[in-house]
Design a protein around this motif. Structure first.
Motif, PDB file in Angstrom:
ATOM      1  N   PHE A   1      -7.837  39.854 -20.895  1.00  0.00           N
ATOM      2  CA  PHE A   1      -8.520  40.470 -19.760  1.00  0.00           C
ATOM      3  C   PHE A   1      -8.506  39.513 -18.579  1.00  0.00           C
ATOM      4  CE2 PHE A   1     -10.524  42.695 -23.378  1.00  0.00           C
ATOM      5  CZ  PHE A   1     -10.259  44.000 -22.984  1.00  0.00           C
ATOM      6  N   VAL A   2      -8.168  40.042 -17.403  1.00  0.00           N
ATOM      7  CA  VAL A   2      -8.095  39.230 -16.192  1.00  0.00           C
ATOM      8  C   VAL A   2      -8.820  39.940 -15.052  1.00  0.00           C
ATOM      9  CG1 VAL A   2      -5.914  38.184 -16.924  1.00  0.00           C
ATOM     10  CG2 VAL A   2      -5.864  40.188 -15.449  1.00  0.00           C
ATOM     11  N   GLU A   3      -9.448  39.154 -14.183  1.00  0.00           N
ATOM     12  CA  GLU A   3     -10.164  39.728 -13.050  1.00  0.00           C
ATOM     13  C   GLU A   3      -9.206  40.147 -11.938  1.00  0.00           C
ATOM     14  OE1 GLU A   3     -11.219  36.743 -14.429  1.00  0.00           O
ATOM     15  OE2 GLU A   3     -12.882  37.635 -15.529  1.00  0.00           O
ATOM     16  N   ASP A   4      -8.147  39.385 -11.754  1.00  0.00           N
ATOM     17  CA  ASP A   4      -7.209  39.606 -10.650  1.00  0.00           C
ATOM     18  C   ASP A   4      -5.798  39.597 -11.234  1.00  0.00           C
ATOM     19  OD1 ASP A   4      -5.313  39.081  -8.559  1.00  0.00           O
ATOM     20  OD2 ASP A   4      -6.898  38.221  -7.317  1.00  0.00           O
ATOM     21  N   GLN A   5      -5.187  40.772 -11.315  1.00  0.00           N
ATOM     22  CA  GLN A   5      -3.865  40.867 -11.941  1.00  0.00           C
ATOM     23  C   GLN A   5      -2.793  40.106 -11.169  1.00  0.00           C
ATOM     24  OE1 GLN A   5      -3.878  45.268 -12.485  1.00  0.00           O
ATOM     25  NE2 GLN A   5      -3.263  44.747 -14.583  1.00  0.00           N
ATOM     26  N   THR A   6      -2.871  40.086  -9.858  1.00  0.00           N
ATOM     27  CA  THR A   6      -1.868  39.370  -9.061  1.00  0.00           C
ATOM     28  C   THR A   6      -1.955  37.880  -9.318  1.00  0.00           C
ATOM     29  OG1 THR A   6      -1.871  41.119  -7.398  1.00  0.00           O
ATOM     30  CG2 THR A   6      -1.017  38.975  -6.716  1.00  0.00           C
ATOM     31  N   ALA A   7      -3.174  37.332  -9.323  1.00  0.00           N
ATOM     32  CA  ALA A   7      -3.352  35.907  -9.601  1.00  0.00           C
ATOM     33  C   ALA A   7      -2.931  35.587 -11.030  1.00  0.00           C
ATOM     34  CB  ALA A   7      -4.802  35.505  -9.361  1.00  0.00           C
ATOM     35  N   ALA A   8      -3.268  36.476 -11.973  1.00  0.00           N
ATOM     36  CA  ALA A   8      -2.885  36.265 -13.366  1.00  0.00           C
ATOM     37  C   ALA A   8      -1.369  36.250 -13.513  1.00  0.00           C
ATOM     38  CB  ALA A   8      -3.490  37.345 -14.255  1.00  0.00           C
ATOM     39  N   LEU A   9      -0.693  37.181 -12.836  1.00  0.00           N
ATOM     40  CA  LEU A   9       0.771  37.210 -12.899  1.00  0.00           C
ATOM     41  C   LEU A   9       1.359  35.911 -12.366  1.00  0.00           C
ATOM     42  CD1 LEU A   9       3.359  38.782 -13.549  1.00  0.00           C
ATOM     43  CD2 LEU A   9       3.244  39.707 -11.214  1.00  0.00           C
ATOM     44  N   ALA A  10       0.812  35.411 -11.269  1.00  0.00           N
ATOM     45  CA  ALA A  10       1.300  34.150 -10.695  1.00  0.00           C
ATOM     46  C   ALA A  10       1.132  33.002 -11.689  1.00  0.00           C
ATOM     47  CB  ALA A  10       0.571  33.847  -9.388  1.00  0.00           C
ATOM     48  N   PHE A  11      -0.005  32.944 -12.368  1.00  0.00           N
ATOM     49  CA  PHE A  11      -0.241  31.867 -13.332  1.00  0.00           C
ATOM     50  C   PHE A  11       0.651  32.014 -14.561  1.00  0.00           C
ATOM     51  CE2 PHE A  11      -2.349  30.035 -17.041  1.00  0.00           C
ATOM     52  CZ  PHE A  11      -2.525  28.725 -16.617  1.00  0.00           C
ATOM     53  N   TYR A  12       0.675  33.199 -15.138  1.00  0.00           N
ATOM     54  CA  TYR A  12       1.419  33.400 -16.379  1.00  0.00           C
ATOM     55  C   TYR A  12       2.934  33.283 -16.186  1.00  0.00           C
ATOM     56  CZ  TYR A  12      -2.583  34.262 -19.345  1.00  0.00           C
ATOM     57  OH  TYR A  12      -3.731  34.090 -20.078  1.00  0.00           O
ATOM     58  N   THR A  13       3.441  33.590 -14.985  1.00  0.00           N
ATOM     59  CA  THR A  13       4.871  33.435 -14.731  1.00  0.00           C
ATOM     60  C   THR A  13       5.174  32.084 -14.084  1.00  0.00           C
ATOM     61  OG1 THR A  13       4.719  34.624 -12.615  1.00  0.00           O
ATOM     62  CG2 THR A  13       5.317  35.918 -14.578  1.00  0.00           C
ATOM     63  N   GLY A  14       4.476  31.754 -13.019  1.00  0.00           N
ATOM     64  CA  GLY A  14       4.775  30.545 -12.261  1.00  0.00           C
ATOM     65  C   GLY A  14       4.410  29.253 -12.947  1.00  0.00           C
ATOM     66  N   VAL A  15       3.371  29.264 -13.764  1.00  0.00           N
ATOM     67  CA  VAL A  15       2.920  28.045 -14.439  1.00  0.00           C
ATOM     68  C   VAL A  15       3.353  28.030 -15.905  1.00  0.00           C
ATOM     69  CG1 VAL A  15       0.909  26.657 -15.095  1.00  0.00           C
ATOM     70  CG2 VAL A  15       0.977  27.768 -12.847  1.00  0.00           C
ATOM     71  N   LEU A  16       3.040  29.102 -16.626  1.00  0.00           N
ATOM     72  CA  LEU A  16       3.356  29.119 -18.053  1.00  0.00           C
ATOM     73  C   LEU A  16       4.818  29.427 -18.336  1.00  0.00           C
ATOM     74  CD1 LEU A  16       0.192  30.811 -19.605  1.00  0.00           C
ATOM     75  CD2 LEU A  16       0.645  28.391 -19.130  1.00  0.00           C
TER      76      LEU A  16
ATOM     77  N   CYS B   1      -8.039  32.628 -15.357  1.00  0.00           N
ATOM     78  CA  CYS B   1      -8.399  34.050 -15.325  1.00  0.00           C
ATOM     79  C   CYS B   1      -9.628  34.317 -16.186  1.00  0.00           C
ATOM     80  CB  CYS B   1      -7.226  34.899 -15.822  1.00  0.00           C
ATOM     81  SG  CYS B   1      -5.697  34.619 -14.943  1.00  0.00           S
ATOM     82  N   GLY B   2     -10.316  33.246 -16.606  1.00  0.00           N
ATOM     83  CA  GLY B   2     -11.520  33.394 -17.398  1.00  0.00           C
ATOM     84  C   GLY B   2     -11.327  33.319 -18.893  1.00  0.00           C
TER      85      GLY B   2
END
Length: 129
Positions: free
Chosen positions: A9-24, A119-120
């Motif tokens: 579960f994520v509060e902000d899907q755009t921010a989550a996408l950036a983290f999960y793709t750009g960082v992970l 993302c919590g």
């Protein structure tokens, strides 16, 4: 039977996408508008593009905030990702500013580390030889 889909579960899907793709380093698989700003948004491992998808699921349901808070307070990861070398991944992610709540820890044949996904959620890295 195989696991096809799991979610965090994520509060902000755009921010989550950036983290999960750009960082992970995951890659976006599906991004389908659902209305009201929500999306069916999944990522996959680049090593297994047809493997298990991770749904970056909106946190809109009333049960989600207390559920996520209870997991975080108790240090329980919402998901676990397999890596070849926990220590190397720990160093790489620390270099990208990721905050770990548990440094690499060997427990018998298993090594784990736990980080906050911005993302919590807490996420566990695991290597089992």
């Amino acid at each position: 039977m195989r696991i096809h889909l799991t979610s965090v579960f994520v509060e902000d899907q755009t921010a989550a996408l950036a983290f999960y793709t750009g960082v992970l380093g995951f890659v976006k698989k599906h991004d389908v508008p659902l209305g009201g700003g929500a999306r069916w948004l999944t990522v996959v491992s680049p090593e297994q593009p047809d493997g298990t998808e991770l749904l970056l699921e909106p946190s809109g349901h009333r049960a989600v905030p207390p559920y996520k808070a209870a997991l975080r307070e108790d240090g329980i990861p919402a998901a676990s990702f397999a890596v070849d070398d926990v220590a190397a991944e720990y160093e790489r992610l620390c270099g990208l500013g990721v905050v770990f709540t548990q440094e690499p820890l060997a427990m018998g044949p298993v090594t784990t580390a736990v980080f906050a996904d911005t993302c919590g959620n807490l996420i566990q890295l695991v290597h089992t030889p």
